[in-house]
Design a protein around this motif. Structure first.
Motif, mmCIF file in Angstrom:
data_model
loop_
_atom_site.group_PDB
_atom_site.id
_atom_site.type_symbol
_atom_site.label_atom_id
_atom_site.label_comp_id
_atom_site.label_asym_id
_atom_site.label_seq_id
_atom_site.Cartn_x
_atom_site.Cartn_y
_atom_site.Cartn_z
ATOM 1 N N TYR A 146 0.838 -1.204 0.000
ATOM 2 C CA TYR A 146 0.000 0.000 0.000
ATOM 3 C C TYR A 146 0.871 1.251 0.000
ATOM 4 O O TYR A 146 0.544 2.258 -0.649
ATOM 5 N N ASN A 147 1.979 1.194 0.736
ATOM 6 C CA ASN A 147 2.893 2.326 0.773
ATOM 7 C C ASN A 147 3.466 2.606 -0.609
ATOM 8 O O ASN A 147 3.536 3.761 -1.060
ATOM 9 N N LEU A 148 3.861 1.533 -1.311
ATOM 10 C CA LEU A 148 4.396 1.690 -2.658
ATOM 11 C C LEU A 148 3.342 2.225 -3.605
ATOM 12 O O LEU A 148 3.596 3.175 -4.360
ATOM 13 N N ARG A 149 2.150 1.647 -3.573
ATOM 14 C CA ARG A 149 1.112 2.107 -4.497
ATOM 15 C C ARG A 149 0.708 3.547 -4.201
ATOM 16 O O ARG A 149 0.443 4.327 -5.112
ATOM 17 N N GLY A 150 0.679 3.904 -2.912
ATOM 18 C CA GLY A 150 0.340 5.274 -2.559
ATOM 19 C C GLY A 150 1.308 6.279 -3.153
ATOM 20 O O GLY A 150 0.900 7.333 -3.663
ATOM 21 N N LYS A 151 2.599 5.961 -3.111
ATOM 22 C CA LYS A 151 3.593 6.864 -3.683
ATOM 23 C C LYS A 151 3.502 6.888 -5.210
ATOM 24 O O LYS A 151 3.627 7.946 -5.837
ATOM 25 N N LEU A 152 3.288 5.739 -5.833
ATOM 26 C CA LEU A 152 3.172 5.690 -7.293
ATOM 27 C C LEU A 152 1.937 6.428 -7.798
ATOM 28 O O LEU A 152 1.903 6.877 -8.949
ATOM 29 N N ASN A 153 0.918 6.543 -6.954
ATOM 30 C CA ASN A 153 -0.320 7.219 -7.348
ATOM 31 C C ASN A 153 -0.219 8.738 -7.282
ATOM 32 O O ASN A 153 -1.142 9.451 -7.700
ATOM 33 N N LYS A 154 0.895 9.261 -6.775
ATOM 34 C CA LYS A 154 1.072 10.714 -6.726
ATOM 35 C C LYS A 154 1.308 11.245 -8.137
ATOM 36 O O LYS A 154 2.010 10.618 -8.941
ATOM 37 N N PRO A 155 0.708 12.380 -8.492
ATOM 38 C CA PRO A 155 0.945 12.963 -9.821
ATOM 39 C C PRO A 155 2.435 13.173 -10.075
ATOM 40 O O PRO A 155 3.143 13.729 -9.230
ATOM 41 N N GLY A 156 2.899 12.706 -11.207
ATOM 42 C CA GLY A 156 4.298 12.874 -11.562
ATOM 43 C C GLY A 156 5.244 11.879 -10.943
ATOM 44 O O GLY A 156 6.460 11.950 -11.159
ATOM 45 N N ALA A 157 4.731 10.915 -10.147
ATOM 46 C CA ALA A 157 5.595 9.918 -9.515
ATOM 47 C C ALA A 157 6.203 9.001 -10.572
ATOM 48 O O ALA A 157 5.703 8.912 -11.704
ATOM 49 N N PRO A 158 7.288 8.307 -10.231
ATOM 50 C CA PRO A 158 7.901 7.386 -11.191
ATOM 51 C C PRO A 158 6.904 6.393 -11.782
ATOM 52 O O PRO A 158 5.940 5.992 -11.125
ATOM 53 N N VAL A 159 7.152 6.009 -13.023
ATOM 54 C CA VAL A 159 6.328 5.035 -13.740
ATOM 55 C C VAL A 159 6.849 3.637 -13.405
ATOM 56 O O VAL A 159 8.052 3.404 -13.443
ATOM 57 N N LEU A 160 5.950 2.708 -13.088
ATOM 58 C CA LEU A 160 6.355 1.335 -12.772
ATOM 59 C C LEU A 160 6.002 0.389 -13.914
ATOM 60 O O LEU A 160 4.849 0.300 -14.324
ATOM 61 N N ILE A 161 7.009 -0.316 -14.401
ATOM 62 C CA ILE A 161 6.806 -1.415 -15.347
ATOM 63 C C ILE A 161 7.542 -2.611 -14.764
ATOM 64 O O ILE A 161 8.759 -2.571 -14.575
ATOM 65 N N ALA A 162 6.814 -3.676 -14.463
ATOM 66 C CA ALA A 162 7.394 -4.811 -13.754
ATOM 67 C C ALA A 162 7.115 -6.106 -14.493
ATOM 68 O O ALA A 162 6.176 -6.204 -15.283
ATOM 69 N N THR A 163 7.941 -7.117 -14.211
ATOM 70 C CA THR A 163 7.703 -8.453 -14.742
ATOM 71 C C THR A 163 7.443 -9.412 -13.589
ATOM 72 O O THR A 163 7.909 -9.205 -12.468
#
Length: 335
Positions: A146-163
């Protein structure tokens, strides 16, 4: 964010000369769609995380490396950072890897705010390319997710592409932090038609077909068989070389199982058609109470499968046919 499921297929490259690499099916459509998304994503918006799903050897790592290379060379507004999740044991580790690659001094609690500030100053957005993200999910709890998703959901936050090697509860369970959080792209197995195109060299197709039925339908398998066929024109020799390629893997796999599972595997490997509970009981000299719980464990782990639709008379068979052959040659019980 709504998770979209999209089947993306290999594009098979045309054959040139005698180099199999020139004719190797690659994940070109996934690569192109992700590259286009990265370069077109508006810097100040909340990004859509992407998840690439494919079994080991299907080309996921190579795809991320290609993305890192092309994005780094052809765009000035994006900064790609490739991380192998085997090195991640917390969410903070993700940001610390970024901080090191950006050559920043950490001043915020976990480095995330420093990354956001760097992006603003340099007018470049970080793209997190995380390989094997199942390691991160397995080692951390839902609060960390949840902590990771919360930060990624911020406008302009880093883009995540994972395998990831397979879709798991970390993205499908209703209570999971990343439920409906990814746009999911699936790498499918290589088809028979694609292997025909890839193997226009002077290989014996009958030997290839014989070896192909034993291996996962992946790019790695094509490379392994290609190497074998360059040296072997006899089917028995080729099969021996294929088993040799996997010998350390299967030996470690076998050694990692409890004694009772080893016993059952050694018995099941003696039959190509599978065995019923009664047959297993007769050959192991054990009663149902000692056998059935382990058969369930092995079935749940997809080590074996039930090959009968009816409850009575159902047979159990080892799923991995090459593993079954390895067992038969090395540890199978002789009766």
């Amino acid at each position: 964010m709504r998770r979209l499921k999209t089947d993306i297929y290999y594009q098979t490259l045309s054959f040139h000369g005698n180099n199999l690499e020139d004719a190797m099916p690659v994940n070109e459509e996934i690569f192109s769609s992700l590259f286009d998304y990265i370069v077109k994503e508006e810097p100040g918006k909340t990004a859509q995380p992407h998840l690439i799903v494919g079994e080991s050897g299907s080309g996921k790592t190579y795809l991320l490396k290609r993305l890192q290379d092309k994005v780094g060379k052809e765009t000035s507004t994006v900064f790609p950072i490739l991380i192998d999740a085997k090195a991640l044991f917390s969410t903070e580790d993700i940001w610390l890897h970024c901080v090191r690659q950006l050559e920043l001094t950490v001043s915020s609690a976990d480095g995330f705010d420093d990354i956001m500030l760097w992006q603003k100053i340099h007018a470049r957005r970080v793209v997190l390319l995380i390989d094997n993200i199942q390691y991160y999910f397995n080692r951390t709890d839902n609060a960390a997710h949840y902590n990771l998703r919360g930060k990624l959901n911020k406008p302009g936050a880093p883009v995540l592409i994972a395998t990831i090697n397979e879709v798991s509860a970390f993205v499908t369970d209703y209570k999971a932090a990343f439920f409906d959080g990814f746009k999911t792209l699936y790498i499918r197995p290589i088809s028979t038609d694609e292997t025909v195109i890839a193997f226009k060299q002077s290989f014996d197709k009958n030997i290839f077909d014989f070896l192909w039925k034993y291996v996962p339908k992946t790019i790695r398998s094509l490379r392994i068989i290609s190497s074998i066929l360059k040296e072997s024109s006899n089917v028995d020799t080729a099969l021996t070389k294929l088993i040799d390629c996997f010998y350390p893997y299967y030996q470690n796999k076998y050694d990692s199982y409890p004694l009772q599972i080893q016993r059952l595997l050694s018995v099941l490997a003696t039959s190509d058609d599978g065995m019923s509970l009664r047959e297993i009981r007769e050959k192991t000299k054990q009663d149902n109470g000692k056998i059935s719980p382990y058969l369930k464990i092995m079935t749940d782990q997809k080590l074996i499968e039930r090959i009968s639709k009816t409850q009575r008379g159902a047979k159990y068979k080892i799923v991995d046919s090459l593993f079954s052959l390895w067992l038969k040659l090395n540890v199978a019980v002789i009766f």
